[in-house]
Design a protein around this motif. Structure first.
Motif, PDB file in Angstrom:
ATOM      1  N   THR A   1       1.396 -26.126 -22.725  1.00  0.00           N
ATOM      2  CA  THR A   1       0.000 -26.559 -22.634  1.00  0.00           C
ATOM      3  C   THR A   1      -0.396 -27.215 -23.951  1.00  0.00           C
ATOM      4  OG1 THR A   1      -0.759 -24.383 -23.378  1.00  0.00           O
ATOM      5  CG2 THR A   1      -0.721 -24.753 -21.015  1.00  0.00           C
ATOM      6  N   GLU A   2      -1.457 -28.007 -23.902  1.00  0.00           N
ATOM      7  CA  GLU A   2      -2.032 -28.568 -25.129  1.00  0.00           C
ATOM      8  C   GLU A   2      -3.352 -27.876 -25.438  1.00  0.00           C
ATOM      9  OE1 GLU A   2      -0.790 -31.206 -22.858  1.00  0.00           O
ATOM     10  OE2 GLU A   2       1.029 -30.996 -24.053  1.00  0.00           O
ATOM     11  N   LEU A   3      -3.567 -27.582 -26.693  1.00  0.00           N
ATOM     12  CA  LEU A   3      -4.851 -27.076 -27.174  1.00  0.00           C
ATOM     13  C   LEU A   3      -5.624 -28.271 -27.710  1.00  0.00           C
ATOM     14  CD1 LEU A   3      -7.012 -25.154 -28.158  1.00  0.00           C
ATOM     15  CD2 LEU A   3      -5.472 -24.413 -29.984  1.00  0.00           C
ATOM     16  N   LEU A   4      -6.755 -28.561 -27.064  1.00  0.00           N
ATOM     17  CA  LEU A   4      -7.563 -29.721 -27.416  1.00  0.00           C
ATOM     18  C   LEU A   4      -8.823 -29.303 -28.152  1.00  0.00           C
ATOM     19  CD1 LEU A   4      -7.243 -31.573 -23.999  1.00  0.00           C
ATOM     20  CD2 LEU A   4      -6.123 -32.200 -26.126  1.00  0.00           C
ATOM     21  N   LEU A   5      -9.228 -30.160 -29.057  1.00  0.00           N
ATOM     22  CA  LEU A   5     -10.424 -29.896 -29.868  1.00  0.00           C
ATOM     23  C   LEU A   5     -11.269 -31.162 -29.881  1.00  0.00           C
ATOM     24  CD1 LEU A   5     -11.388 -27.484 -31.662  1.00  0.00           C
ATOM     25  CD2 LEU A   5     -10.389 -28.691 -33.603  1.00  0.00           C
ATOM     26  N   ALA A   6     -12.589 -30.999 -29.733  1.00  0.00           N
ATOM     27  CA  ALA A   6     -13.492 -32.153 -29.771  1.00  0.00           C
ATOM     28  C   ALA A   6     -14.781 -31.763 -30.475  1.00  0.00           C
ATOM     29  CB  ALA A   6     -13.795 -32.661 -28.358  1.00  0.00           C
ATOM     30  N   GLU A   7     -15.380 -32.731 -31.145  1.00  0.00           N
ATOM     31  CA  GLU A   7     -16.700 -32.528 -31.744  1.00  0.00           C
ATOM     32  C   GLU A   7     -17.751 -32.558 -30.633  1.00  0.00           C
ATOM     33  OE1 GLU A   7     -17.002 -31.977 -35.016  1.00  0.00           O
ATOM     34  OE2 GLU A   7     -14.837 -32.248 -35.287  1.00  0.00           O
ATOM     35  N   VAL A   8     -18.793 -31.750 -30.786  1.00  0.00           N
ATOM     36  CA  VAL A   8     -19.895 -31.716 -29.827  1.00  0.00           C
ATOM     37  C   VAL A   8     -21.140 -32.276 -30.507  1.00  0.00           C
ATOM     38  CG1 VAL A   8     -21.324 -30.277 -28.329  1.00  0.00           C
ATOM     39  CG2 VAL A   8     -18.909 -29.693 -28.687  1.00  0.00           C
ATOM     40  N   ALA A   9     -21.689 -33.339 -29.960  1.00  0.00           N
ATOM     41  CA  ALA A   9     -22.873 -33.982 -30.531  1.00  0.00           C
ATOM     42  C   ALA A   9     -24.133 -33.183 -30.205  1.00  0.00           C
ATOM     43  CB  ALA A   9     -22.990 -35.406 -29.996  1.00  0.00           C
ATOM     44  N   ASP A  10     -25.233 -33.561 -30.841  1.00  0.00           N
ATOM     45  CA  ASP A  10     -26.501 -32.860 -30.632  1.00  0.00           C
ATOM     46  C   ASP A  10     -26.951 -32.908 -29.179  1.00  0.00           C
ATOM     47  OD1 ASP A  10     -26.613 -32.210 -33.298  1.00  0.00           O
ATOM     48  OD2 ASP A  10     -27.905 -33.914 -33.840  1.00  0.00           O
ATOM     49  N   ASP A  11     -26.585 -33.968 -28.464  1.00  0.00           N
ATOM     50  CA  ASP A  11     -26.995 -34.079 -27.058  1.00  0.00           C
ATOM     51  C   ASP A  11     -26.006 -33.411 -26.099  1.00  0.00           C
ATOM     52  OD1 ASP A  11     -24.854 -35.778 -27.206  1.00  0.00           O
ATOM     53  OD2 ASP A  11     -25.913 -37.554 -26.437  1.00  0.00           O
TER      54      ASP A  11
ATOM     55  N   THR B   1     -22.751 -34.041 -25.773  1.00  0.00           N
ATOM     56  CA  THR B   1     -21.607 -34.846 -25.368  1.00  0.00           C
ATOM     57  C   THR B   1     -20.421 -34.565 -26.287  1.00  0.00           C
ATOM     58  OG1 THR B   1     -22.369 -36.685 -26.735  1.00  0.00           O
ATOM     59  CG2 THR B   1     -23.043 -36.666 -24.411  1.00  0.00           C
ATOM     60  N   PHE B   2     -19.224 -34.764 -25.731  1.00  0.00           N
ATOM     61  CA  PHE B   2     -17.987 -34.509 -26.476  1.00  0.00           C
ATOM     62  C   PHE B   2     -17.492 -35.796 -27.132  1.00  0.00           C
ATOM     63  CE2 PHE B   2     -16.012 -30.535 -24.256  1.00  0.00           C
ATOM     64  CZ  PHE B   2     -17.225 -29.867 -24.398  1.00  0.00           C
ATOM     65  N   GLY B   3     -16.961 -35.640 -28.344  1.00  0.00           N
ATOM     66  CA  GLY B   3     -16.263 -36.738 -28.983  1.00  0.00           C
ATOM     67  C   GLY B   3     -14.847 -36.845 -28.435  1.00  0.00           C
ATOM     68  N   GLU B   4     -14.067 -37.744 -29.022  1.00  0.00           N
ATOM     69  CA  GLU B   4     -12.692 -37.953 -28.577  1.00  0.00           C
ATOM     70  C   GLU B   4     -11.861 -36.700 -28.864  1.00  0.00           C
ATOM     71  OE1 GLU B   4      -9.462 -39.972 -26.889  1.00  0.00           O
ATOM     72  OE2 GLU B   4     -11.621 -40.405 -26.878  1.00  0.00           O
ATOM     73  N   PRO B   5     -11.238 -36.115 -27.830  1.00  0.00           N
ATOM     74  CA  PRO B   5     -10.456 -34.901 -28.066  1.00  0.00           C
ATOM     75  C   PRO B   5      -9.136 -35.205 -28.767  1.00  0.00           C
ATOM     76  CG  PRO B   5     -10.317 -35.547 -25.765  1.00  0.00           C
ATOM     77  CD  PRO B   5     -11.290 -36.476 -26.406  1.00  0.00           C
ATOM     78  N   ARG B   6      -8.662 -34.242 -29.544  1.00  0.00           N
ATOM     79  CA  ARG B   6      -7.362 -34.377 -30.191  1.00  0.00           C
ATOM     80  C   ARG B   6      -6.558 -33.102 -29.969  1.00  0.00           C
ATOM     81  NH1 ARG B   6      -7.880 -32.105 -35.562  1.00  0.00           N
ATOM     82  NH2 ARG B   6     -10.049 -31.467 -35.937  1.00  0.00           N
ATOM     83  N   VAL B   7      -5.251 -33.258 -29.875  1.00  0.00           N
ATOM     84  CA  VAL B   7      -4.351 -32.126 -29.682  1.00  0.00           C
ATOM     85  C   VAL B   7      -4.073 -31.492 -31.036  1.00  0.00           C
ATOM     86  CG1 VAL B   7      -2.070 -31.406 -28.892  1.00  0.00           C
ATOM     87  CG2 VAL B   7      -3.297 -33.201 -27.660  1.00  0.00           C
ATOM     88  N   VAL B   8      -4.304 -30.173 -31.136  1.00  0.00           N
ATOM     89  CA  VAL B   8      -4.080 -29.480 -32.411  1.00  0.00           C
ATOM     90  C   VAL B   8      -2.986 -28.427 -32.319  1.00  0.00           C
ATOM     91  CG1 VAL B   8      -6.430 -29.915 -33.215  1.00  0.00           C
ATOM     92  CG2 VAL B   8      -5.938 -27.814 -31.953  1.00  0.00           C
TER      93      VAL B   8
END
Length: 650
Positions: A211-221, A223-230
């Protein structure tokens, strides 16, 4: 002690008693400081209810029949509810099985739907709700069918409005991720709300493969930013992800060959044991961080204990008590940990551990002996030697009764139980279905054959491209070893199993002469058709790992399929099937039966309306158990009292 032949002993554990105690609590959680969980109701058409434990210790079933708190995402489901206290009142959302809609439960009023109905294929399904009341949303895994086929499906993370505005409007559901991955679980939001982490994987991998563990920034509204595999990858399974209260990223990965815990990518407690497991249901939890910085863990090797990990020292202190097996569900609140524990002498209970005092106690679903526990089996943990000297793990349940014994020179019949999955394992816990047989003088051996979990990735990988070989060989090795050592009667051995265990049972009757009969329950029987559209999407490419790619090794699919070799079956058998099963559909059984026609092999086929993959209704389970015992009685030459005779045709 009175003397009577094995298999004929009178027993107070009848099929109705075993059925009434089938299943166990799941998906624990906290709503404020109250513990809640789901619980089975076999006598109420097999539904699952939501149970609330109030602060004064009283309990109530929150939702009356016919409400059924169960998700169908990936067919095996996932966490179907979430709760919090908002504005001083419980705020609870849940998935109702009948329509798969997400509902808002407000105590004292009828549940309100939050999601719409789709008439396309399997519709819209939801799992792993994460409440975000301040934002007026609940984040979930959304499974959306785009056509009528089992593979016409997409999965994303989505936000559902809590105000009900999406109840009739699919457009009001806000998608958080694109559908670039076939499967997703999560999400988990960091304490500051700025990041989200989740797991994803794609065909042909299963989640225990990689599996991939994905991480994304969450904006104030939101919405998710571009996910990256960590973390993770094709040969690294990340089984769970979460956040520490200090904002650290926690996950369980098997990159060393064992599911161990990591904090910000550093190992916390490197051991040759499991701190994770196979993700058969979305939202399973093997660890949960506490505010103190400690981490609640379900861990072990061949078993799973509840412990508390100090990430600074790597020390784990296990909960004291009679429980020897905990399931993959955990919840924490303050200093409290809640899980589900059992033992060979007690069924699954809701257990609370106070990390300040170290005290563990039962707070729900308390085990209450329905009969004198002297009738329970006394299991043994054994290891056997299989082909090429490989070790095979098993639990042996000898015949046991406080009142009856067999004549001194008689050896008992034994039934070899093959668990489902096959990437799973048989836990060592009180199971009244096993006691149903052992209390009558029939032994049971549960085999955790090669491919089972709990013993590391190398043991798990023994089944790669060897399904129908290693599992069959390991079960036969245990059966023959029991006979050779004088524990079991060589002429009265049987094999039984459900799902993948049904496959192993059928394959055993086709390829060995070890067993006098077999019970085959909602099985896979025809590999090529199962891999070509006769199962659900989640497992539709599973056989590429278990057998090999169909396009590359078609002969292997033919050679190993019991349906292709019905002429090799000479032992009587019982076939049990749910007619609403979409994982192992009835057509697989019907194909085998057609090819058995006229072969003069005694057999019976019982198909149950309204049952899917895994029997849930008490009346179904009663008939299935009694029919299984009747098969053994006829083949083994025993006379259990009060059991209806199963008619065996040819």
């Amino acid at each position: 002690m009175r003397t009577l032949a094995y298999g004929s002993w009178p027993s107070p554990i009848d099929a109705a008693l075993a059925a009434a105690h089938d299943g166990h609590p799941e998906f624990v959680g906290f709503v404020g400081d109250e513990a809640w969980w789901t619980e089975p109701r076999p006598t109420e058409a097999g539904r699952r209810t939501l149970v609330r434990r109030r602060a004064d210790g009283t309990q109530e079933s929150v939702l009356p029949a016919p409400w059924n708190v169960r998700s169908r995402v990936i067919e095996y489901g996932g966490r179907p509810w979430a709760g919090a206290v908002h504005d001083g009142r419980p705020l609870v959302v849940f998935v109702n099985f009948a329509d798969q809609r997400l509902y808002l439960h407000d105590p004292g009023s009828e549940p309100r739907p939050l999601t719409p109905v789709s008439r396309v294929g399997g519709g819209l399904r939801w799992a792993e709700p994460q409440l975000r009341p301040q934002a007026g949303e609940v984040w979930c895994v959304l499974e959306e069918f785009t056509g009528d086929g089992p593979g016409d499906v997409r999965r994303v993370l989505a936000a559902v409005p809590l105000d009900g505005s999406a109840a009739e409007d699919r457009g009001a559901v806000r998608e958080l991720t694109e559908d670039r991955h076939r499967f997703v679980s999560g999400p988990r939001v960091s304490p500051d709300g700025r990041k989200a982490a989740w797991l994803a994987w794609d065909h042909p991998r299963m989640p225990w493969d990689g599996t991939e563990l994905l991480l994304a920034e969450v904006a104030d509204d939101g919405t998710f930013g571009e996910p990256r595999v960590v973390a993770g990858g094709p040969e690294e399974s990340v089984a769970q992800v979460d956040w520490g209260f200090d904002g650290s990223l926690l996950y369980a990965s098997d990159r060393t060959g064992w599911w161990n815990l990591y904090r910000d990518h550093q190992p916390l407690c490197p051991r040759e044991e499991e701190f994770g497991g196979p993700l058969w249901k979305l939202g399973q939890r093997w660890f949960a961080p506490l505010e103190s910085g400690l981490i609640a863990v379900v861990h072990g090797r061949g078993a799973a204990l509840l412990g508390v990990l100090d990430p600074e020292t790597g020390e784990v202190v296990d909960a004291a008590g009679p429980w020897t097996e905990f399931t993959s569900t955990l919840a924490v609140h303050g200093d409290r940990i809640v899980g589900v524990g059992a033992s060979p002498r007690s069924a699954h209970e809701i257990v609370e551990l106070d990390t300040r005092t170290g005290r563990a106690r039962v707070i729900g679903a308390a085990h209450d002996d329905p009969v004198d526990p002297a009738h329970y089996p006394e299991p043994q943990i054994r290891a056997f030697t299989g082909p090429a000297g490989r070790e095979i793990h098993a639990h042996i349940y000898p015949p046991h009764s406080p009142s009856w014994a067999a004549p001194g020179d008689e050896l008992p019949p034994y039934v070899i139980w093959a668990h489902g999955g096959p990437t799973s394992r048989a836990p060592l816990v009180l199971d009244l279905e096993i006691a149903y047989f052992t209390s009558r003088g029939i032994g049971v051996a549960e085999v955790n054959y090669g491919g089972s979990t709990g013993h590391g990735r190398e043991y798990r990988n023994r089944l790669r491209e060897q399904w129908g070989v290693v599992d069959v060989e390991d079960c036969a090795a245990v059966a023959l070893a029991l006979a050779e050592e004088g524990t079991a009667d060589r002429d009265r051995l049987a094999v039984r199993g459900g799902s993948a265990g049904g496959w192993t049972s059928a394959a055993s009757l086709v390829t060995t002469d070890v067993y006098a009969c077999g019970t085959i329950i909602y099985p896979v029987l025809d590999l090529a058709n199962w891999a070509s559209g006769e199962t659900h999407d989640f497992e539709s490419r599973y056989l590429e790992t278990l057998v090999g790619p169909l396009a590359e090794v078609p002969a292997r699919y033919t050679e190993r399929s019991p349906v292709e070799h019905a002429d090799r079956i000479t032992a009587p058998f019982l076939l049990l099937q749910g007619l609403a099963d979409v994982i192992c559909p009835p057509v697989q059984c019907e194909r085998l039966l057609e090819r058995m026609r006229g072969r003069q092999v005694p057999h019976a086929y019982l198909a149950f309306e309204g049952e899917g993959h895994g029997f849930r209704r008490a009346d179904t389970m009663i008939r299935a158990l009694e029919s299984e015992l009747s098969l053994y009685a006829q083949v083994f030459g025993i006379d259990p009292p009060g059991i209806p005779t199963l008619e065996l045709g040819t």
